[in-house]
Design a protein around this motif. Structure first.
Motif, PDB file in Angstrom:
ATOM      1  N   MET A  52       0.830  -1.201   0.000  1.00  0.00           N
ATOM      2  CA  MET A  52       0.000   0.000   0.000  1.00  0.00           C
ATOM      3  C   MET A  52       0.868   1.256   0.000  1.00  0.00           C
ATOM      4  O   MET A  52       0.558   2.240  -0.692  1.00  0.00           O
ATOM      5  CB  MET A  52      -0.947  -0.018   1.207  1.00  0.00           C
ATOM      6  CG  MET A  52      -1.946  -1.165   1.187  1.00  0.00           C
ATOM      7  SD  MET A  52      -3.082  -1.180   2.599  1.00  0.00           S
ATOM      8  CE  MET A  52      -4.160   0.181   2.167  1.00  0.00           C
TER       9      MET A  52
ATOM     10  N   ARG B 165       0.924   3.918  -2.965  1.00  0.00           N
ATOM     11  CA  ARG B 165       0.559   5.280  -2.549  1.00  0.00           C
ATOM     12  C   ARG B 165       1.637   6.281  -2.949  1.00  0.00           C
ATOM     13  O   ARG B 165       1.349   7.341  -3.511  1.00  0.00           O
ATOM     14  CB  ARG B 165       0.360   5.288  -1.033  1.00  0.00           C
ATOM     15  CG  ARG B 165       0.011   6.646  -0.425  1.00  0.00           C
ATOM     16  CD  ARG B 165       0.111   6.553   1.083  1.00  0.00           C
ATOM     17  NE  ARG B 165       1.507   6.386   1.504  1.00  0.00           N
ATOM     18  CZ  ARG B 165       1.891   5.744   2.605  1.00  0.00           C
ATOM     19  NH1 ARG B 165       0.997   5.190   3.399  1.00  0.00           N
ATOM     20  NH2 ARG B 165       3.168   5.644   2.910  1.00  0.00           N
ATOM     21  N   ASP B 166       2.897   5.941  -2.695  1.00  0.00           N
ATOM     22  CA  ASP B 166       3.987   6.871  -2.983  1.00  0.00           C
ATOM     23  C   ASP B 166       4.195   7.076  -4.485  1.00  0.00           C
ATOM     24  O   ASP B 166       4.611   8.158  -4.910  1.00  0.00           O
ATOM     25  CB  ASP B 166       5.287   6.353  -2.353  1.00  0.00           C
ATOM     26  CG  ASP B 166       5.231   6.363  -0.829  1.00  0.00           C
ATOM     27  OD1 ASP B 166       4.351   7.046  -0.284  1.00  0.00           O
ATOM     28  OD2 ASP B 166       6.058   5.670  -0.204  1.00  0.00           O
TER      29      ASP B 166
ATOM     30  N   GLY C 229       0.219   8.535  -5.823  1.00  0.00           N
ATOM     31  CA  GLY C 229      -0.300   9.749  -5.194  1.00  0.00           C
ATOM     32  C   GLY C 229       0.124  11.016  -5.921  1.00  0.00           C
ATOM     33  O   GLY C 229      -0.722  11.878  -6.219  1.00  0.00           O
TER      34      GLY C 229
ATOM     35  N   PHE D 133      -3.546   5.772   2.842  1.00  0.00           N
ATOM     36  CA  PHE D 133      -3.633   5.561   1.397  1.00  0.00           C
ATOM     37  C   PHE D 133      -4.640   6.528   0.771  1.00  0.00           C
ATOM     38  O   PHE D 133      -4.348   7.190  -0.233  1.00  0.00           O
ATOM     39  CB  PHE D 133      -4.048   4.117   1.108  1.00  0.00           C
ATOM     40  CG  PHE D 133      -3.988   3.746  -0.346  1.00  0.00           C
ATOM     41  CD1 PHE D 133      -2.827   3.229  -0.891  1.00  0.00           C
ATOM     42  CD2 PHE D 133      -5.091   3.918  -1.169  1.00  0.00           C
ATOM     43  CE1 PHE D 133      -2.765   2.896  -2.233  1.00  0.00           C
ATOM     44  CE2 PHE D 133      -5.040   3.585  -2.511  1.00  0.00           C
ATOM     45  CZ  PHE D 133      -3.872   3.071  -3.049  1.00  0.00           C
TER      46      PHE D 133
ATOM     47  N   ALA E 223      -3.618  10.213   0.436  1.00  0.00           N
ATOM     48  CA  ALA E 223      -2.613  10.532  -0.576  1.00  0.00           C
ATOM     49  C   ALA E 223      -3.242  10.924  -1.912  1.00  0.00           C
ATOM     50  O   ALA E 223      -2.544  11.379  -2.814  1.00  0.00           O
ATOM     51  CB  ALA E 223      -1.669   9.344  -0.774  1.00  0.00           C
TER      52      ALA E 223
END
Length: 511
Positions: free
Chosen positions: A329, A333-334, A337, A370, A373
């Motif tokens: 996750m 997300r990184d 996002g 999550f 983001a």
């Protein structure tokens, strides 16, 4: 063997163990090593036998449930109501392919063909109850096991899909000869049915079921002893008296390569070797991208990309699946996002979760991080429940589900129709999405029973007002079959295989 031994990987400790091994060679003999290895190997193989019997018993229990449910129809005429009652058991009970009524040696009513006369000798059933079959008239090359429930010469015949038995053998027979034996027939780990079992050379082990007339058999060969030493007892190699200093150097190298499976997973997690791959999920009507399922892969430095079926079961058993999912996750997300604006409106990300995730409330924190983001372009977060372990109803479970719903997280029932508690999950938990298992979709057009199951699952989902995802779509024929149902989502190799995130972005978002 699941003890933490990370210190074995540090060069300083590996050197100390190598020196210690040299000093201990003269004191310990080959006999002690052989005895210890044999005991451990027998214990592990006995556990494999017990686990295989337990899993096969569970599969046959489903057949017994189906037979008991229609017990009142024994001897009844093959009317439309009788046929529908038989077909309902096929749709409802996991693993069951056919339910039939017989009298004497004559089958007169089937769930598949309705009123149809066929013959089978009662003497072919082991213990009067079970018979392995390489196939039937509809699927001649698809193995199954017939379960017979007899009442004074009349009764119910239930066909259990050999796919599940084959999977049990395949998963538990790695590096060993393991078969399912019923009467004078047996099934190997390739799903093939043979007659008369020829034992390979080695120590034989067998375990019979206490509830059904079958047994699991395996053989411990001489090579198994050596393989077991290299996999689980590397330190014991230093005990060979004739290798002396050579063993000390070999121990230094081997301890850097081998460890327990759980230790290997922990090390891979620490080194961030578990990476996400994404499989697109498309709209069921126009086939445009609407989301993706995040699948875990192990990027091993020596073995390359390892598929999930080789490590996910152990990760779930050891509890490591929770931090591994958290890592998935975080990585998604990184990466996505910052490019949230490129995602289609209402885009969803799906993550697989299991019973281990419901033992504390950290999942809620991960989901909130999550979702936060993607504030620039909100997405839907989907948690897909798997059924390898049963999710128990506890205060923590209900609190977690409530918190997730308040955040807008959607809950999906993954691989519907193959687990042991699909209907119980629908009844006890608030499910938003139902995913039809690829084993049914994959047989559309080739297996009439699979088509009936798909039809009934879609009807059930629509009655419950659930969002439907058809998994495993691989051919145009399957797309054409599903199109009239106007399903919300489709997923499968027909549209795309799982892709690395960068490839997914280039192919599906930028294009």
């Amino acid at each position: 063997m699941a003890l933490s031994v990370h210190w074995l990987y540090r060069p300083r400790f590996r050197l100390c163990l190598s020196v210690l091994a040299f000093l201990l060679v003269a004191a310990l003999g080959t006999l002690a090593i052989s005895w210890q290895t044999s005991q451990g190997l027998r214990k592990d193989h006995a556990a494999s036998l017990a686990q295989s019997v337990y899993m096969v018993d569970m599969t046959l229990d489903n057949a017994a449930v189906a037979a008991d449910t229609v017990n009142y129809l024994i001897g009844a005429p093959c009317t439309e109501e009788t046929i529908q009652a038989l077909r309902w058991q096929v749709a409802k009970v996991p693993n069951v392919r056919t339910v039939n009524l017989y009298t004497g040696d004559t089958i007169y009513c089937t769930s598949l063909f309705g009123e149809k006369i066929d013959f089978v000798s009662q003497g072919h059933y082991a213990g009067g109850q079970l018979m392995l079959m390489s196939g039937n008239a509809v699927t001649p090359n698809h193995p199954l096991i017939a379960y017979r429930h007899d009442v004074n010469g009349q009764g119910v015949l239930v066909g259990v899909d050999g796919y599940f038995l084959h999977n049990i053998l395949r998963l538990l027979s790695q590096q060993k000869f393991l078969v399912l034996k019923v009467g004078d027939q047996w099934m190997d780990n390739q799903g093939k049915i043979h007659r008369d079992l020829g034992w390979p050379k080695g120590e034989r082990m067998a375990l019979a079921s206490q509830r059904y007339p079958y047994e699991m058999r395996l053989v411990i060969s001489g090579s198994d002893h050596w393989r077991y030493i290299f996999d689980y007892a590397t330190a014991s190699l230093v005990l060979f008296p004739l290798v002396g200093l050579f063993v000390a150097f070999m121990t230094y190298g081997l301890l850097g390569r081998f460890g327990t499976p759980v230790t290997a997973l922990k090390t891979a997690l620490e080194k961030k070797q578990f990476i996400p791959w994404l499989q697109p999920v498309v709209d069921g009507t126009d086939h445009k991208i609407t989301g993706c399922e995040v699948l875990m892969r192990w990027q091993h430095p020596h073995s390359g990309l390892i598929p999930p079926y080789q490590f996910i079961p152990l990760a779930e058993e050891s509890g490591l699946i929770v931090p591994m999912t958290r890592s998935m996750m975080a990585q998604v997300r990184d990466q996505f996002g910052p490019i949230a604006a490129q995602l289609p409106k209402g885009f969803h990300f799906g993550f697989n979760i299991c019973a281990s995730h419901f033992k504390d409330l950290t999942l809620v924190e991960d989901c909130k991080a999550f979702i936060d983001a993607f504030k620039e372009n909100p997405v839907h977060l989907v948690l897909e429940l798997t059924e390898r372990e049963l999710i128990e109803q506890t205060d923590i479970t209900h609190s977690l589900f409530s918190s997730l719903r308040r955040m807008g997280v959607l809950i999906a029932m993954d691989d519907f129709g193959t687990g042991h508690s699909s209907l119980a999950y629908l009844q006890n938990f608030h499910i938003d999405i139902l995913k039809i298992d690829q084993s049914f979709i994959g047989r559309i057009g080739t297996d009439a029973l699979a088509g009936h199951i798909v039809d009934n699952v879609i009807d059930l989902a629509k009655r419950l007002r659930l969002i439907i995802v058809a998994e495993g779509v691989e051919t145009q024929a399957q797309v054409d079959y599903l199109t009239p149902y106007q399903l919300e989502f489709l997923q499968g190799y027909f549209f795309s295989k799982p892709l690395a995130p960068n490839t997914f972005i280039e192919k599906w978002l930028k294009e």
